[in-house]
Structure formats: C-alpha cells, structure tokens
Scaffold this motif. Structure first.
Motif, PDB file in Angstrom:
ATOM      1  N   VAL A  14      83.170  -5.179  32.194  1.00  0.00           N
ATOM      2  CA  VAL A  14      82.687  -4.018  32.935  1.00  0.00           C
ATOM      3  C   VAL A  14      81.307  -3.642  32.402  1.00  0.00           C
ATOM      4  O   VAL A  14      81.156  -3.330  31.223  1.00  0.00           O
ATOM      5  CB  VAL A  14      83.636  -2.809  32.794  1.00  0.00           C
ATOM      6  CG1 VAL A  14      83.138  -1.657  33.662  1.00  0.00           C
ATOM      7  CG2 VAL A  14      85.055  -3.189  33.177  1.00  0.00           C
ATOM      8  N   TYR A  15      80.315  -3.662  33.279  1.00  0.00           N
ATOM      9  CA  TYR A  15      78.962  -3.287  32.889  1.00  0.00           C
ATOM     10  C   TYR A  15      78.750  -1.816  33.198  1.00  0.00           C
ATOM     11  O   TYR A  15      78.852  -1.375  34.350  1.00  0.00           O
ATOM     12  CB  TYR A  15      77.922  -4.125  33.633  1.00  0.00           C
ATOM     13  CG  TYR A  15      76.494  -3.827  33.223  1.00  0.00           C
ATOM     14  CD1 TYR A  15      75.891  -4.540  32.210  1.00  0.00           C
ATOM     15  CD2 TYR A  15      75.770  -2.803  33.839  1.00  0.00           C
ATOM     16  CE1 TYR A  15      74.581  -4.260  31.809  1.00  0.00           C
ATOM     17  CE2 TYR A  15      74.471  -2.514  33.451  1.00  0.00           C
ATOM     18  CZ  TYR A  15      73.885  -3.249  32.445  1.00  0.00           C
ATOM     19  OH  TYR A  15      72.602  -2.960  32.049  1.00  0.00           O
ATOM     20  N   MET A  16      78.448  -1.030  32.143  1.00  0.00           N
ATOM     21  CA  MET A  16      78.194   0.401  32.309  1.00  0.00           C
ATOM     22  C   MET A  16      76.952   0.782  31.531  1.00  0.00           C
ATOM     23  O   MET A  16      76.609   0.145  30.544  1.00  0.00           O
ATOM     24  CB  MET A  16      79.390   1.224  31.809  1.00  0.00           C
ATOM     25  CG  MET A  16      80.686   0.934  32.532  1.00  0.00           C
ATOM     26  SD  MET A  16      82.098   1.739  31.757  1.00  0.00           S
ATOM     27  CE  MET A  16      81.771   3.454  32.131  1.00  0.00           C
ATOM     28  N   ARG A  17      76.302   1.828  31.989  1.00  0.00           N
ATOM     29  CA  ARG A  17      75.140   2.379  31.293  1.00  0.00           C
ATOM     30  C   ARG A  17      75.281   3.891  31.350  1.00  0.00           C
ATOM     31  O   ARG A  17      75.423   4.456  32.428  1.00  0.00           O
ATOM     32  CB  ARG A  17      73.846   1.922  31.967  1.00  0.00           C
ATOM     33  CG  ARG A  17      72.606   2.018  31.082  1.00  0.00           C
ATOM     34  CD  ARG A  17      71.430   1.311  31.740  1.00  0.00           C
ATOM     35  NE  ARG A  17      70.291   1.209  30.839  1.00  0.00           N
ATOM     36  CZ  ARG A  17      69.323   2.114  30.745  1.00  0.00           C
ATOM     37  NH1 ARG A  17      69.375   3.194  31.501  1.00  0.00           N
ATOM     38  NH2 ARG A  17      68.318   1.944  29.917  1.00  0.00           N
ATOM     39  N   PRO A  18      75.246   4.587  30.203  1.00  0.00           N
ATOM     40  CA  PRO A  18      75.593   6.004  30.204  1.00  0.00           C
ATOM     41  C   PRO A  18      74.411   6.905  30.520  1.00  0.00           C
ATOM     42  O   PRO A  18      73.255   6.482  30.544  1.00  0.00           O
ATOM     43  CB  PRO A  18      76.044   6.228  28.761  1.00  0.00           C
ATOM     44  CG  PRO A  18      75.140   5.307  27.970  1.00  0.00           C
ATOM     45  CD  PRO A  18      74.940   4.088  28.844  1.00  0.00           C
ATOM     46  N   LEU A  19      74.729   8.161  30.757  1.00  0.00           N
ATOM     47  CA  LEU A  19      73.730   9.236  30.777  1.00  0.00           C
ATOM     48  C   LEU A  19      73.986  10.061  29.521  1.00  0.00           C
ATOM     49  O   LEU A  19      74.656  11.092  29.540  1.00  0.00           O
ATOM     50  CB  LEU A  19      73.892  10.089  32.037  1.00  0.00           C
ATOM     51  CG  LEU A  19      73.553   9.400  33.365  1.00  0.00           C
ATOM     52  CD1 LEU A  19      74.135  10.166  34.537  1.00  0.00           C
ATOM     53  CD2 LEU A  19      72.044   9.228  33.523  1.00  0.00           C
ATOM     54  N   GLY A  20      73.503   9.574  28.386  1.00  0.00           N
ATOM     55  CA  GLY A  20      73.799  10.211  27.111  1.00  0.00           C
ATOM     56  C   GLY A  20      75.273  10.090  26.784  1.00  0.00           C
ATOM     57  O   GLY A  20      75.818   8.985  26.723  1.00  0.00           O
ATOM     58  N   ASN A  21      75.953  11.220  26.599  1.00  0.00           N
ATOM     59  CA  ASN A  21      77.384  11.185  26.308  1.00  0.00           C
ATOM     60  C   ASN A  21      78.229  11.308  27.577  1.00  0.00           C
ATOM     61  O   ASN A  21      79.428  11.586  27.514  1.00  0.00           O
ATOM     62  CB  ASN A  21      77.766  12.304  25.322  1.00  0.00           C
ATOM     63  CG  ASN A  21      77.441  13.688  25.840  1.00  0.00           C
ATOM     64  OD1 ASN A  21      76.355  13.930  26.358  1.00  0.00           O
ATOM     65  ND2 ASN A  21      78.373  14.619  25.700  1.00  0.00           N
ATOM     66  N   VAL A  22      77.599  11.086  28.726  1.00  0.00           N
ATOM     67  CA  VAL A  22      78.313  11.049  30.007  1.00  0.00           C
ATOM     68  C   VAL A  22      78.476   9.588  30.423  1.00  0.00           C
ATOM     69  O   VAL A  22      77.491   8.843  30.510  1.00  0.00           O
ATOM     70  CB  VAL A  22      77.565  11.834  31.099  1.00  0.00           C
ATOM     71  CG1 VAL A  22      78.242  11.647  32.458  1.00  0.00           C
ATOM     72  CG2 VAL A  22      77.505  13.306  30.733  1.00  0.00           C
ATOM     73  N   ILE A  23      79.722   9.198  30.663  1.00  0.00           N
ATOM     74  CA  ILE A  23      80.045   7.843  31.106  1.00  0.00           C
ATOM     75  C   ILE A  23      80.475   7.910  32.569  1.00  0.00           C
ATOM     76  O   ILE A  23      81.232   8.804  32.959  1.00  0.00           O
ATOM     77  CB  ILE A  23      81.186   7.250  30.255  1.00  0.00           C
ATOM     78  CG1 ILE A  23      80.737   7.063  28.807  1.00  0.00           C
ATOM     79  CG2 ILE A  23      81.662   5.931  30.837  1.00  0.00           C
ATOM     80  CD1 ILE A  23      81.865   6.610  27.892  1.00  0.00           C
ATOM     81  N   TYR A  24      79.974   6.991  33.370  1.00  0.00           N
ATOM     82  CA  TYR A  24      80.398   7.006  34.770  1.00  0.00           C
ATOM     83  C   TYR A  24      80.709   5.594  35.260  1.00  0.00           C
ATOM     84  O   TYR A  24      80.200   4.601  34.740  1.00  0.00           O
ATOM     85  CB  TYR A  24      79.325   7.641  35.657  1.00  0.00           C
ATOM     86  CG  TYR A  24      78.028   6.865  35.743  1.00  0.00           C
ATOM     87  CD1 TYR A  24      77.847   5.867  36.697  1.00  0.00           C
ATOM     88  CD2 TYR A  24      76.970   7.118  34.871  1.00  0.00           C
ATOM     89  CE1 TYR A  24      76.664   5.149  36.775  1.00  0.00           C
ATOM     90  CE2 TYR A  24      75.787   6.420  34.946  1.00  0.00           C
ATOM     91  CZ  TYR A  24      75.633   5.439  35.899  1.00  0.00           C
ATOM     92  OH  TYR A  24      74.461   4.724  35.969  1.00  0.00           O
ATOM     93  N   LEU A  25      81.581   5.545  36.244  1.00  0.00           N
ATOM     94  CA  LEU A  25      81.897   4.320  36.979  1.00  0.00           C
ATOM     95  C   LEU A  25      81.510   4.557  38.429  1.00  0.00           C
ATOM     96  O   LEU A  25      81.875   5.579  39.012  1.00  0.00           O
ATOM     97  CB  LEU A  25      83.386   4.007  36.907  1.00  0.00           C
ATOM     98  CG  LEU A  25      84.003   3.685  35.549  1.00  0.00           C
ATOM     99  CD1 LEU A  25      85.523   3.759  35.633  1.00  0.00           C
ATOM    100  CD2 LEU A  25      83.572   2.306  35.074  1.00  0.00           C
ATOM    101  N   LEU A  26      80.767   3.626  38.995  1.00  0.00           N
ATOM    102  CA  LEU A  26      80.445   3.693  40.417  1.00  0.00           C
ATOM    103  C   LEU A  26      80.971   2.435  41.091  1.00  0.00           C
ATOM    104  O   LEU A  26      80.646   1.320  40.676  1.00  0.00           O
ATOM    105  CB  LEU A  26      78.939   3.792  40.646  1.00  0.00           C
ATOM    106  CG  LEU A  26      78.280   5.166  40.666  1.00  0.00           C
ATOM    107  CD1 LEU A  26      76.820   5.029  41.055  1.00  0.00           C
ATOM    108  CD2 LEU A  26      78.992   6.115  41.607  1.00  0.00           C
ATOM    109  N   SER A  27      81.767   2.629  42.104  1.00  0.00           N
ATOM    110  CA  SER A  27      82.179   1.501  42.932  1.00  0.00           C
ATOM    111  C   SER A  27      81.313   1.513  44.192  1.00  0.00           C
ATOM    112  O   SER A  27      80.378   2.295  44.309  1.00  0.00           O
ATOM    113  CB  SER A  27      83.660   1.624  43.291  1.00  0.00           C
ATOM    114  OG  SER A  27      83.862   2.692  44.203  1.00  0.00           O
TER     115      SER A  27
END
Length: 821
Positions: free
Chosen positions: A783-796
């Motif tokens: 799973v490739y993710m990139r955060p917004l600081g300490n915010v983690i998100y998943l986009l489908s």
C-alpha cells in the motif's frame, strides 16, 4: 538413451470452479532472469516456431547448463494441437542432431484442463545422457487447455470451464515462482522464460477479455511475431500499436520471409528503434520435420536471443540507476530532500489501474504491485479497463486534433465536455464552462469572476466600457475558512488562510487577503460522529445531543436547518461579517465544500457551510465552491452540492475530471456571472487564458471519465438511482479504527478514509514525521501512502471495489496495532 515415461506426476484433473478462485498474493514479475511474452500479429503466423527456435538457441548453444521455461497459458484444440508438446518434441529431435550431443532433460505438463480436453498422457519427460544436475533443462507447461480448436472464450463457454483473468494470472505467477527457484545459484542469462499467447494480440482469453489486457498487470516485455504475407505489414503494425498503446515494451519483431520484403516498411515505420528479424520460408510439406529449417534459422534465433538478453540487462541497469539519477537532477514537490532516506526513492515502472508497478530490489528483484492509496495525489479514478480506454481515446484525439487554439473556436471534445459538465456537476445552476489547465488557475479565474460580479452588483464599476473604477472603491477581500487550501499560484494562495504553505519561507509576498473563519469540524471518535466547535460560538444553552450523531447520514440531513445549532451558526457568522468594516470589503466567499483536503482532511459541518452561503447570498457576495478535490464522486456523489444542499455562483473542478490521466480544469459559472463580463469593449471581457485552454486530449479524457464514472454498466459502485456511490469502507473496520488508542479522529466519506494520529508538539502538524513508521510498514504490505503530517489517508477511486477498500483498512488497522506512538 532417452526415456519416455507415460506420466511424470500423478494426473490432477482441474474440474473445480476455478473462475471463483481468488488470491491475495501480489502479482509480482520476477526480474532475476529474462521473461518475455510471445505475441502474434494474428493466428497462424508461427509463434510456436519462434518459441521453439528461442528455446533451441538457449539450450543447444550454451557452453554451460541452462534452464528454459516455456509457458502456454491458454491452449485450445487440445490434445491434438499442443504447442507445449510441439516445443518439447522439436527440442528432443534438435538435441539428437547436436555433435557432441548436448546433455538435456525436459518435462511436459498440463496443469488444468476441461473435462473434454483431459487426457492421461498429457505429462511426460525425457532425461539426458549423464547426470541430470549437469544438464540443461527444458520445462514446458500448458496452464489451461480446452478441446475445441476455437477462441479460448468460446471453448471455455462450450466446455463449461470458464476461468477468470485473476485465476490465469495467479497460475502464471506461481509458474514464475518456479522459474525463480530453478535459477537459484545460476547467472541471470542461464535461465530464460517465454510465455506464448494464443491467437493474435487482441484475441480473447477465456473470460472474454482481450489477451493484451489480460496479461497487462505483469507488463512483460514482448516479442511480436509479425506476418510476412501479403497484407502482413498492416496486420503487424496494428498489433504493434495495440501493444504499445497498452504500455508494453516490444523488444523485437520477427516474421517468416514470403519474398515480399515486408521488413523495409516495418523498419521505416518503427524508426529503426525496434529490431526486425526475418526467418527463412517454412517448408509447406506436412511430412517435413523442420530440422533443416531450424538449422537454417539458427543464426536468426541466436540474434533474437541476444537482443532479448541485451534488452533485459539494459532494463535492469536502468531500474537500478534511476534513484541515484533522480536524486542528482530532480527537484521533487512538497519534499525535503534531506529527509529522503537511502532507499526512499520509489521507482515506478508503470501503472495498471489502481496499482503502481514498482521496482523492488531488497531480497529478490521484482516488479511488484503497490496500491496507490494517494490516488496519485487525488487525481486517479480509472480501473485498468478505463485506463486502456482513455489511452485509446486520447491517442485518437491527438491524431485528429493535435492541439488547436480555443478563443472563438470550438471542437467536438470541448463542446461535449462542456455539455456534460453543465448537465452533471453544474446541473440546475451553471450555464457556462470556462476551461483552464489546472485547479489552481481555475481558482484564480473564479476569483476574477466573483470580484467582477460583486463589483457590478455593488456599483463599483462605471457603466461605460472603459477600464475605470469608482473613486472610493474598497480593496476586495475573500471570506474563507481556516485550514483552507486553494492552490499554489500566488493569487490562489492569497485566498487561503495562513498555513505551512503560505509562510515566509514559502511565499514572502503572502498577505492573506481575506477574512478567515474557524469552521466547526465533524469526525468519528470512539464509534460516534461528533461536531467540534471552535472558540467564539455561543454555547451556553446548546444541548449536547446537537453535537453528537449516531450516523454520518444524520449530519447531512437538510432538516438540521431548523436546529438550535443552525441559529448559533447564523448568529456567529452575522456577527463576524457585521464587524468587518473599513476600507476592505468581502467580495467573494470561497470554500472547499465538506472536505478540506490539504488542510488535513477535515470534514466541515455541512450545516455551517450552508448557513454561511445563505448569509453571503443575503449580502450579494458571490459564492465559489472549490471542488477541484471534492468533485466527480470523490465524496460519494458527483458534486458536493448534493451533500450541502445549496448551490454556488461559481465552482472549480479538476483532478478526477479527466480520470487523472492528463491536466485539465474547468470553472463553471451562472449566467448572471457571465453577463457581468458582457460589453462593447474587449477590455470588459475576461482577459484570462492559457495556450492549452480546452485542449482536445484533456476534454476527450474528461468526457470519457465523466461518462464512465456515472454509468452503472461501467462503474458497478453506482447505485441503482445513479446518484450515489455505494459505501466503500467497511463500517465495522471504520469503527474499530476510530476506537484505537493512537487515533485522534476518523473521517470517511465516498472514496476517502482519513485518520489523525494523537500527537503533540513537533509530532503534530504538516511538518511532522510521526506517521512515517506506519507508512513504511504499509508499503511492505503493498500500500503506497503519503501523509499530511500526522494525518494518514486512503483514497480509492470511484470504481474501486469495497472488498479492496476493506483490505486496505485491515492492513492499516494491523499496522496501527503495532504502532506505539
């Protein structure tokens, strides 16, 4: 002497329902040894002859023992017509002609067959003189076989043995694993694998999918067997274009000589970038065993094998060199290069639908799928099928139009796109579509539109067409929200609140030309949806039940307009706007409806935004919706207008509009906004534009994507009413994650799932590296993710299955359990 046992292993007839089999194993393409796909420009052009020739060149010309794997995934006309058996038998006979005789062992297996095609004699072997360990080895496998000599999709249907694409690919993946295991301790060039397709490039597989699409997830380099007959130039070029249009690399073209010199036009068409090899004419006598033909073709096949090895080694070198070269010459956006660790550069070989195909070189070298949970920075929506459709449509459009300037012109893609926008995201309020090249510029156009409309409505512009203003014209400001983000161009940045993106280090010119309200936010915490109110609201008499909701749907209920909280919002907004006076005037409201993206994936209370719009309307302040992120099903509806139950005067769209395949943006406006630019002088027109305004390829991609996303026939996530996406994120898993002790809040809506980790000090905020350990583990999970600081998100994407989304949540939850904070 050779031995021919009738059965190598006990027969396993495959009569189970393979079409329903699934796998969680990633479809990795190993790179430890060369693997190639053998394609034909049509059926009957000699693919199996070429396969046998490559096998002979590899096995019978090497001074050291080598291993050669021949894989035939789909075979019809079995057992009377078996390409695996042909290769097996020819190598046996060719080996007997070598002097001195080459030590060689071979095996022949059929892994799965329909009942009609099943036979007890479809597995055999021969052994070489001398020790098996010191001999070269040929492994021939047929993965799926049917009796009738017709297209695989027809044979599969008639014989009751339909196999899903995913099952074919999983079986092929297991065969690749065998290739890797057979090559342990050997040099790269001492093991080779070829996969021979069935029929032509666009022939259907057993499920009906075209084979060029079926095998695309692996993106195996190709050898194209062309056609040397009359008409063969056209057929070969068509096959070549079909492959390249889907992103395959064609290493060489080879075909039989029919005396027509087809190689000349082919070389010219391919600009000499792809080698074209010509084989001697094949004898037509059925009794000919082709031994002399193979002898005469030996040099051509040796040349082809060297081309294949050279292309393979060049690919390996490029993949290894790319991270270092990128570090030396590329300046990445939103990246502190000093913080990119060794091994932190992801080499993306290609994309197939929702997955990156990335190069990994830790334990073994592979091209591995990695789910793009950033949706390539919020733009991506296509599955693999739509990706191929978009490539074809854009290729057609580029060939038809190239690029044409847009002022006072029209072309079909732009007209169709504008009509779809006004009938879709702009339905019921918008009358004009203005095209630009990206979301940030769409925002700047919207600001120009809004300020003109405000100026006309409030008498700030003279009735004449001269470029003059009244003597006491105030400086126009925007009304916007804290945590807002509207783009990186200078004007768009002025319309957003102070943040990490607008500080002196980033934008020394920034002044923040607006009044920025701190909005109430909504999130799930410990299984409940709660509204968090910032300071400044009158809360003395507000009941707690007005701030807590049993379900997310209650938050979007229009009936909340009569709630006590609506009165609180109205009073707060009215008080703030009434207190804003002086030489500055609010000339526009701009906001991201419902979800603030770059500001940390915050959900704003839709009631607050609706009240805010109504307050601005009462003051004749134009309303801009920034839907660059939220539009086109990102939030589960085509437009966020359907969630907040009010319409703007102007709205901006981008990202998902084209399926993310090419930049394009649109600013929609009402007829009243448009009329404020009408006059007798050009100086009164909207003097804004781009060289690539309404470029044809972008408009065509938008047309295709918009239609695809909202059609239940192509997007199975669309509900029967056609207005909503079905729920993509498993409710039980969402609740579990929201109750995890390291999680501060959760937001889930449409294609978005986001959480904020509990953090303080330097661990909180956009500059935080707090989430990095979780993300590194998730990349190991595919799973490739990139955060917004300490915010983690998943986009489908709008087409992503709920099953896939649930797998993502499970992986995230597992890694959260390991995370100590």
């Amino acid at each position: 002497m050779f031995r021919f046992p009738s059965v190598l292993l006990s027969r396993r007839h495959c009569r189970r329902k393979l079409s329903t089999t699934t796998t969680s194993q990633p479809l990795e393409l190993p790179l430890s040894h060369p693997i190639y796909l053998i394609w034909g420009s049509n059926t009957g052009v000699g693919k199996t002859l070429v396969s046998a020739g490559i096998a002979a060149s590899s096995l019978l010309s090497s001074p050291s023992p080598v291993k050669f794997h021949y894989l035939k995934p789909l075979q019809t006309g079995f057992p009377s017509d078996s390409d695996s058996r042909f290769v097996f038998n020819k190598l046996f006979h060719l080996r007997n002609r070598t002097t001195p005789r080459i030590a060689l062992s071979a095996s022949l297996r059929v892994l799965n067959a329909s009942r009609a095609a099943a036979t007890e004699n479809d597995q055999t072997s021969f052994s070489a003189d001398g020790e098996r360990s010191a001999s070269s080895e040929l492994v021939c496998k047929t993965l799926y076989a049917w009796e009738e000599a017709v297209s695989p999709h027809l044979a599969a249907e008639r014989e009751g043995f339909v196999v899903k694409d995913s099952v074919v690919l999983e079986t092929l993946r297991r065969c690749f694993r065998d290739v890797v295991e057979s090559g342990v301790g050997k040099e790269r060039s001492e093991v080779m694998c070829i996969v021979e397709t069935a029929g032509g490039v666009a022939s259907p597989g057993p499920s009906g999918s075209l084979q060029c699409d079926l095998y695309r997830p692996f993106r195996i380099p190709a050898i194209l067997v062309g056609d040397g007959r009359l008409g063969g130039i056209s057929g070969t070029i068509s096959a070549y274009e079909t492959l390249t249009l889907r992103g395959y690399d064609v290493a060489a073209v080879i075909f039989e000589d029919h005396g027509l010199l087809n190689e000349g036009p082919l070389l010219s068409y391919m600009r000499n970038k792809v080698p074209v090899l010509v084989l001697p004419p094949v004898p037509k006598d059925p009794s000919n065993d082709l031994m002399e033909w193979f002898d005469g073709s030996h040099g051509v096949f040796n040349n082809l094998k060297e081309i294949m090895l050279s292309a393979y080694f060049e690919r390996i070198k490029k993949l290894h060199d790319m991270p270092r070269k990128a570090r030396d010459i590329i300046w990445w956006p939103f990246t502190q290069h000093k913080l990119v660790p060794d091994g932190g550069v992801t080499v993306i070989d290609s994309r197939c639908g929702e997955n990156f195909a990335v190069f990994k070189a830790q334990k073994t070298e592979v091209i591995a799928p990695l789910f793009d949970a950033c949706a390539s920075w919020w733009t991506q929506g296509p599955d693999a099928i739509l990706q191929a459709e978009l490539a074809r449509e854009m290729g057609y459009t580029a060939a038809r139009f190239g690029h044409v300037m847009f002022p006072e012109n029209v072309h079909e893609p732009a007209l169709n796109c504008a009509e779809l926008l006004l009938q879709g995201v702009g339905k019921g309020w918008a009358s004009r579509a203005y095209f630009s090249d990206n979301g940030s510029t769409a925002i700047e156009i919207a600001l120009k539109m809004a300020f003109r409309k405000f100026s006309v409505d409030h008498g700030l512009i003279q009735d004449s067409d001269e470029d003059t203003i009244t003597e006491r014209s105030p400086e126009l400001m925007v009304l916007a929200l804290q945590r807002s983000y509207h783009g990186d161009t200078l004007g768009a940045m002025e319309a957003q609140a102070p943040s990490s993106y607008t500080g002196f280090l980033q934008q020394p010119w920034y002044t923040g030309r607006g009044l920025f309200l701190d909005p109430p936010s909504v999130s799930m915490q410990n299984n409940a949806w709660n509204i968090s109110l910032p300071k400044g609201f009158q809360l003395e008499n507000l009941k707690l039940e007005n701030l807590t909701f049993a379900s997310r749907d209650e938050i979007f209920c229009k009936g909340r307009d009569k709630s006590e909280l609506a009165t609180v919002y109205s009073s707060y907004i009215s008080k703030v706007l009434s207190g804003f006076s002086g030489s500055n005037t609010i000339g526009a409201l701009i906001m991201e409806p419902v979800i603030q993206g770059s500001g940390g994936m915050h959900m704003v209370d839709p009631l607050f935004q609706r009240v805010l719009v109504n307050e601005c309307r009462s003051r004749k302040v134009p309303v801009i919706f920034d839907e660059v992120f939220t539009g086109f099903w990102r939030l589960g509806v085509e437009t966020a207008v359907e969630l907040i139950h009010c319409v703007p005067d102007i709205a901006c769209f981008g990202k998902l509009m084209t399926g993310g395949i090419i930049p394009l943006a649109a600013t929609l406006a009402t007829n009243d906004v448009f009329d404020s630019f009408i006059g007798d002088s050009k100086l009164k027109a909207l003097l804004h534009g781009h060289s690539y305004s309404a470029h044809a390829m972008g408009c065509m991609a938008a047309v295709k994507s918009i239609q695809w996303f909202k059609d239940p026939c192509s997007n199975t996530n669309i509900t029967s009413e056609g207005r909503l996406l079905r729920e993509l994120w498993d409710d039980k898993m969402v609740h579990q994650i929201s109750s995890h002790p390291v999680v501060q809040r959760v937001v889930t809506l449409g294609t978005l799932f986001a959480l904020e980790l509990k953090a303080e000090g330097d661990n909180a905020g956009y500059g935080s590296l707090f989430a990095r350990p979780i993300l590194q583990k998730l990349r190991e999970d595919g799973v490739y993710m990139r955060p917004l600081g300490n915010v983690i998100y998943l986009l489908s994407g709008p087409c992503t299955s709920p099953e896939t989304c649930n797998e993502l949540l499970v992986k995230l939850y597992y890694r959260l359990k390991e995370f100590s904070g």
